[in-house]
Design an enzyme around this catalytic site. Structure first.
Site, PDB file in Angstrom:
ATOM      1  N   ARG A  64      -3.952  -9.903   3.205  1.00  0.00           N
ATOM      2  CA  ARG A  64      -3.094  -9.093   2.314  1.00  0.00           C
ATOM      3  C   ARG A  64      -3.878  -8.681   1.048  1.00  0.00           C
ATOM      4  NH1 ARG A  64       2.129 -10.049   4.180  1.00  0.00           N
ATOM      5  NH2 ARG A  64       2.620  -8.021   3.327  1.00  0.00           N
TER       6      ARG A  64
ATOM      7  N   ASP B 102       6.359  -4.403  11.817  1.00  0.00           N
ATOM      8  CA  ASP B 102       7.431  -5.387  11.604  1.00  0.00           C
ATOM      9  C   ASP B 102       8.368  -5.487  12.796  1.00  0.00           C
ATOM     10  OD1 ASP B 102       7.765  -4.644   8.048  1.00  0.00           O
ATOM     11  OD2 ASP B 102       6.277  -5.770   9.181  1.00  0.00           O
TER      12      ASP B 102
ATOM     13  N   LYS C 161      15.077  -4.572   2.527  1.00  0.00           N
ATOM     14  CA  LYS C 161      14.325  -5.533   1.697  1.00  0.00           C
ATOM     15  C   LYS C 161      13.105  -4.847   1.069  1.00  0.00           C
ATOM     16  CE  LYS C 161      11.275  -8.402   3.762  1.00  0.00           C
ATOM     17  NZ  LYS C 161       9.905  -8.458   3.236  1.00  0.00           N
ATOM     18  N   ASN C 162      12.362  -4.102   1.916  1.00  0.00           N
ATOM     19  CA  ASN C 162      11.072  -3.560   1.467  1.00  0.00           C
ATOM     20  C   ASN C 162      11.209  -2.307   0.609  1.00  0.00           C
ATOM     21  OD1 ASN C 162       9.931  -5.690   2.701  1.00  0.00           O
ATOM     22  ND2 ASN C 162       9.242  -4.559   4.515  1.00  0.00           N
TER      23      ASN C 162
ATOM     24  N   ARG D  88      14.145 -15.003   4.144  1.00  0.00           N
ATOM     25  CA  ARG D  88      13.478 -14.057   3.237  1.00  0.00           C
ATOM     26  C   ARG D  88      13.929 -12.626   3.505  1.00  0.00           C
ATOM     27  NH1 ARG D  88       7.317 -14.405   2.892  1.00  0.00           N
ATOM     28  NH2 ARG D  88       7.914 -12.764   1.457  1.00  0.00           N
TER      29      ARG D  88
ATOM     30  N   CYS E 109      -1.079 -14.549   3.399  1.00  0.00           N
ATOM     31  CA  CYS E 109       0.034 -15.237   4.076  1.00  0.00           C
ATOM     32  C   CYS E 109      -0.404 -15.435   5.530  1.00  0.00           C
ATOM     33  CB  CYS E 109       1.319 -14.427   3.973  1.00  0.00           C
ATOM     34  SG  CYS E 109       1.263 -12.943   4.966  1.00  0.00           S
TER      35      CYS E 109
HETATM   36  C1  EPZ Z   1       4.510  -3.833   3.350  1.00  0.00           C
HETATM   37  O1  EPZ Z   1       3.480  -4.782   3.113  1.00  0.00           O
HETATM   38  C2  EPZ Z   1       5.714  -4.638   3.830  1.00  0.00           C
HETATM   39  N1  EPZ Z   1       6.104  -5.608   2.816  1.00  0.00           N
HETATM   40  C3  EPZ Z   1       5.357  -5.373   5.126  1.00  0.00           C
HETATM   41  O2  EPZ Z   1       6.547  -6.005   5.577  1.00  0.00           O
HETATM   42  C4  EPZ Z   1       4.940  -4.338   6.166  1.00  0.00           C
HETATM   43  O3  EPZ Z   1       4.545  -5.024   7.346  1.00  0.00           O
HETATM   44  C5  EPZ Z   1       3.767  -3.524   5.626  1.00  0.00           C
HETATM   45  O4  EPZ Z   1       4.148  -2.900   4.376  1.00  0.00           O
HETATM   46  C6  EPZ Z   1       3.344  -2.427   6.587  1.00  0.00           C
HETATM   47  O5  EPZ Z   1       4.438  -1.601   6.856  1.00  0.00           O
HETATM   48  C7  EPZ Z   1       6.807  -5.183   1.727  1.00  0.00           C
HETATM   49  O6  EPZ Z   1       7.076  -4.016   1.556  1.00  0.00           O
HETATM   50  C8  EPZ Z   1       7.211  -6.247   0.760  1.00  0.00           C
HETATM   51  P1  EPZ Z   1       0.167  -2.542   3.400  1.00  0.00           P
HETATM   52  P2  EPZ Z   1       2.138  -4.310   2.335  1.00  0.00           P
HETATM   53  O7  EPZ Z   1      -0.329  -2.468   2.005  1.00  0.00           O
HETATM   54  O8  EPZ Z   1       2.498  -3.344   1.271  1.00  0.00           O
HETATM   55  C9  EPZ Z   1      -4.330  -3.964   4.193  1.00  0.00           C
HETATM   56  C10 EPZ Z   1       7.885  -7.746   6.358  1.00  0.00           C
HETATM   57  O9  EPZ Z   1       7.887  -8.377   7.422  1.00  0.00           O
HETATM   58  N2  EPZ Z   1      -4.559  -3.656   2.773  1.00  0.00           N
HETATM   59  O10 EPZ Z   1       0.580  -1.303   4.106  1.00  0.00           O
HETATM   60  O11 EPZ Z   1       1.382  -5.523   1.954  1.00  0.00           O
HETATM   61  C11 EPZ Z   1      -3.443  -5.188   4.354  1.00  0.00           C
HETATM   62  O12 EPZ Z   1      -4.218  -6.374   4.278  1.00  0.00           O
HETATM   63  C12 EPZ Z   1       6.580  -7.441   5.671  1.00  0.00           C
HETATM   64  O13 EPZ Z   1       8.913  -7.287   5.791  1.00  0.00           O
HETATM   65  C13 EPZ Z   1      -5.844  -3.752   2.264  1.00  0.00           C
HETATM   66  O14 EPZ Z   1      -6.783  -4.097   2.970  1.00  0.00           O
HETATM   67  O15 EPZ Z   1       1.380  -3.557   3.525  1.00  0.00           O
HETATM   68  C14 EPZ Z   1      -2.830  -4.980   5.709  1.00  0.00           C
HETATM   69  O16 EPZ Z   1      -3.741  -5.449   6.698  1.00  0.00           O
HETATM   70  C15 EPZ Z   1       5.384  -8.035   6.391  1.00  0.00           C
HETATM   71  N3  EPZ Z   1      -6.048  -3.469   0.948  1.00  0.00           N
HETATM   72  C16 EPZ Z   1      -2.696  -3.461   5.808  1.00  0.00           C
HETATM   73  O17 EPZ Z   1      -3.574  -2.915   4.813  1.00  0.00           O
HETATM   74  C17 EPZ Z   1      -5.017  -3.093   0.116  1.00  0.00           C
HETATM   75  O18 EPZ Z   1      -5.273  -2.831  -1.078  1.00  0.00           O
HETATM   76  C18 EPZ Z   1      -1.278  -2.961   5.542  1.00  0.00           C
HETATM   77  O19 EPZ Z   1      -0.945  -3.345   4.255  1.00  0.00           O
HETATM   78  C19 EPZ Z   1      -3.716  -3.014   0.650  1.00  0.00           C
HETATM   79  C20 EPZ Z   1      -3.500  -3.295   1.979  1.00  0.00           C
END
Ligand code: EPZ
Length: 428
Positions: free
Chosen positions: A125, A313, A26-27, A405, A120
């Protein structure tokens, strides 16, 4: 019929055993769809999972004007028809990963209007790192009325961008915004997830020039946007779907084999399973787990971290396993600020968990009892179904839209593995 109102009814004391093939990731697929904007041509993306998040991302592309054809697990996207740079709140609010169109749109069109993605259940996020990286490339942002208005006053120029945190989304948007920038871009402390590697491979297939995918330093040489073209690409296997079924096999005894997954994607999780006393056999693209379910597991210490650390995850799934371990396990969530909601639900099934900030202290072994429970996010929802399979009695899981999802044919796949489980509309 709105299937989101469905419930999943699970009979307990079942063993998950046999073989299951995972779908495409998915991701990864969500970002490959966004990246196809850059090609201005026809991209064929294979092994795309049949899940609701993909439906929404396809609607986003169509709302931009792209032609999207879906045949089974293959998407054919013609992005040469794109005539808009606006991703609406209606769609982005349904799936925050739609923000991944930002980078490709500014690369190809020099502008974008994307609704601010909401948070969410698992966290705020934020997207500050996405915006920081794109600003360094020359993008200007105005944020008003809930929309990000991106423009490129002169042209995108390569930059040395260091991420404070190895953010998956920020790495992806910066990658896609830099592929046609003038000169070289370096992303330092880049995310290393297999889905990042998949995206970089796809981008190179359409004519980009990216090196270092899978390491924490990715180098991008800007190319002429008009030189990009279509491609045919197969999405990698979904390591989180695979890990979810593997945990189901480990929890109930197995033997259970997951096929269509590169075991290298799950090295840390596999090591943790072995530490807990699960027998894990790996092959080129499959993983088999088994154990004597009459005995308790050994305890585990889990720290969720960006890849190759333990995946957030799979945190809920391993919290479930820890309930079967003799002694005290500690699960620490370092990636999201609010990802212990699963604990509250599983405590209603008898789990002995205490939450201390970002640590969950799990005592076992506990024989869970079936109960009515509610999914809070897709991974917690899937883990609640697994909990029902191993519990005493019957469990009903609501808010199953979360599960749809990210898990294709979840109930059918579990039935084929021996679960006594049905999905139904309670109003019927
Ligand atoms: C991706 O989310 C995945 N989603 C998530 O999977 C996964 O848990 C996550 O990566 C970590 O591996 C998709 O790919 C669609 P991050 P993403 O940017 O890109 C903070 C699932 O269950 N952050 O690595 O949003 C953020 O708030 C989902 O399939 C900032 O603060 O993850 C979070 O606490 C859930 N500022 C942490 O970093 C930013 O600009 C990780 O976020 C970006 C992120």
């Amino acid at each position: 019929m709105n299937r989101k109102d469905d419930i999943i009814v699970v009979q307990g004391n079942q063993t998950l055993t046999g073989k299951v093939s995972v779908s495409g990731a998915k991701n990864s697929a969500l970002k490959l769809i966004a990246a196809s904007i850059l090609a201005n041509d026809v991209c064929t993306i294979q092994n795309v999972p049949n899940i609701s998040d993909i439906d929404i991302m396809c609607q986003v592309l169509e709302s931009l004007g792209a032609k999207v054809d879906r045949k089974d697990h293959t998407l054919v996207i013609d992005s040469s028809f794109i005539n808009s740079v606006e991703a609406s709140y209606k769609l982005v609010s349904q799936m925050r990963a739609s923000i991944a169109v930002l980078g490709p749109l500014v690369s190809r069109f020099g502008e974008a209007k994307v609704a601010m993605p909401g948070g969410c259940q698992i966290g705020a996020r934020k997207i500050d790192m996405h915006l920081m990286g794109l600003r360094q490339l020359g993008v200007k942002f105005d944020v008003n009325f809930g929309y990000l208005n991106a423009t490129v006053p002169s042209k995108l120029r390569g930059a040395n961008i260091r991420l404070d945190f190895a953010s998956v989304g920020a790495t992806e948007n910066i990658l896609m915004a830099s592929v046609c920038a003038e000169g070289r871009t370096i992303i330092d402390n880049a995310a290393r997830e297999p889905e990042i590697v998949d995206l970089c491979n796809f981008l190179n297939e359409i004519g980009c020039s990216i090196h270092g995918a899978g390491t924490s330093v990715i180098e991008i040489e800007g190319v002429d946007v008009n030189s990009l073209h279509g491609c045919t690409y197969k999405t990698c296997g979904d390591r989180i779907e695979a890990g979810t079924y593997i945990v189901g096999g480990a929890a109930t005894g197995g033997p259970l084999t997951v096929e269509g997954i590169d075991p290298d994607y799950l090295k840390t999780a596999i090591r943790k399973l072995r530490d807990m006393g699960v027998d894990v056999k790996i092959d080129k693209d499959s993983i088999t787990v088994s154990r004597d379910a009459t005995k308790p597991l050994r305890t585990v210490q889990v720290q969720t971290l960006p890849h190759p650390g333990f995946p957030t995850d799979l945190q809920a799934q391993f919290m479930l396993l820890a309930c079967l371990a003799e002694g005290t396990s500690i699960i620490t969530e370092n990636v999201f600020e609010n990802r212990f909601m699963f604990a509250a639900e599983i405590m209603r099934m008898g789990a002995n968990i205490s939450l201390q900030e970002h640590h969950a202290v799990v005592k076992g072994p506990v024989k869970l009892q079936g109960a009515p429970v509610s999914s809070t996010d897709l991974r917690a929802g899937a883990s609640l179904v697994l909990a029902g399979i191993m519990a005493e009695g019957t469990t009903t899981v609501t808010e199953v839209g979360h599960i749809d999802r990210g898990y294709e044919d979840f109930v059918d796949k579990l039935c084929r593995l021996g679960a006594e489980i049905e999905r139904k509309n309670p109003k019927k």
